[in-house]
Design an enzyme around this catalytic site. Structure first.
Site, PDB file in Angstrom:
ATOM      1  N   SER A 159       4.939   2.346  -1.350  1.00  0.00           N
ATOM      2  CA  SER A 159       4.309   2.758  -0.093  1.00  0.00           C
ATOM      3  C   SER A 159       5.187   2.331   1.072  1.00  0.00           C
ATOM      4  CB  SER A 159       2.928   2.113   0.056  1.00  0.00           C
ATOM      5  OG  SER A 159       2.382   2.360   1.338  1.00  0.00           O
ATOM      6  N   TYR A 173      -2.255  -5.202   0.136  1.00  0.00           N
ATOM      7  CA  TYR A 173      -1.733  -3.985  -0.485  1.00  0.00           C
ATOM      8  C   TYR A 173      -0.257  -3.815  -0.150  1.00  0.00           C
ATOM      9  CZ  TYR A 173      -1.180   1.058  -1.327  1.00  0.00           C
ATOM     10  OH  TYR A 173      -0.743   2.292  -1.757  1.00  0.00           O
TER      11      TYR A 173
END
Length: 261
Positions: A159, A173
């Site tokens: 990501s 995350y």
């Protein structure tokens, strides 16, 4: 461990299957994972689709894979469970042929909010899926590809949050995706001599069900240089290229697909 018999595709393995790439896609029942599964099928890959809970969604994706002319098996499983990971790969090999590819895609974003307010148990579960799950799947893929001598490719879905940090939303995350990037680089060097390439795709803001707020992609569009959120198919295209022969000299790469963000 999730106890459910895999939904298998018949007939049993044939010589035709052996000559096709066989790729495991985790988190394949929706969003980016679903787009990856169908895109790979269009490119001639047979697909073993791992999913967590939504069997109807998984079977819908499997139907799209088959409509593209590829074979598919769906397996309900938890990537953070070692036995489930082994069952996924064993089913793929038994029904489709030797595994030649892995797309580590299954992930959890929750809990959402400032780190100071995050629940420890929820963070632990997210880290189990986002980091340990990737490691377990990659470990099994490397074992299989090394044992069969086929070589192959692994693509980890990272990501842009790994470098942006995701403040106020999910720092845990972002930290997990930083770990995924490190894993990608280290493992690529470890297994290159076995003919196994390891790369990652780092999406930016993408229109999927991942977001707690369905309108989040639209709200963030103004801060993206290209002025819009991305589409799952745009991530799938990058994954398909990294698993193709055209990327034969590409390993240890983290490909950012984030609209300039």
């Amino acid at each position: 461990m999730i106890d459910q018999t895999p939904n298998l595709v018949r007939p049993a393995p044939s010589e035709e299957h052996v000559h096709h790439p066989v790729t495991v896609v985790t988190g394949g029942s929706r969003g980016i994972g679903a787009a990856i599964a169908t895109r790979l099928a269009e490119g001639g890959h047979h697909v073993a689709l791992g999913y967590r809970s939504d069997s109807d969604a998984a079977e819908k994706v499997a139907a799209e894979v088959r409509a593209a002319g590829a074979a598919c098996v769906t397996v309900r499983m938890d990537t953070a469970d070692e036995a489930d990971v082994d069952r996924l790969f064993e089913t793929a090999a038994a029904e489709l042929g030797p595994v030649t590819g892995l797309v580590n895609n299954a992930g959890i974003g929750a809990p959402v909010g400032p780190l100071a307010e995050a629940d420890a148990a929820a963070m632990r579960r997210a880290l189990d899926v986002n980091v340990l799950g990737y490691l377990l799947c990659a470990r099994r893929a490397v074992r299989d590809m090394t044992r069969t001598g086929t070589g192959g490719g692994i693509v980890n879905i990272s990501s842009a949050a790994a470098t942006l940090g995701a403040p106020g939303e999910y720092v845990h995350y972002a930290a997990a995706k930083g770990a995924v990037d490190t894993m990608t680089i280290g493992l690529s060097k470890e297994v290159a001599a076995h003919g196994i390439r390891v790369n990652a795709v780092a999406p930016g803001v993408i229109w999927t069900e991942f977001h707690a707020d369905p309108e989040r992609p639209a709200k963030l569009a103004a801060g993206i240089p290209m002025g819009r959120a991305g589409r799952p198919g745009e991530i799938a295209a990058a994954v398909a290229w990294l698993l193709s022969d055209e990327a034969s000299y590409t390993t240890g790469t983290i490909m950012r697909v984030a609209g300039g963000r």
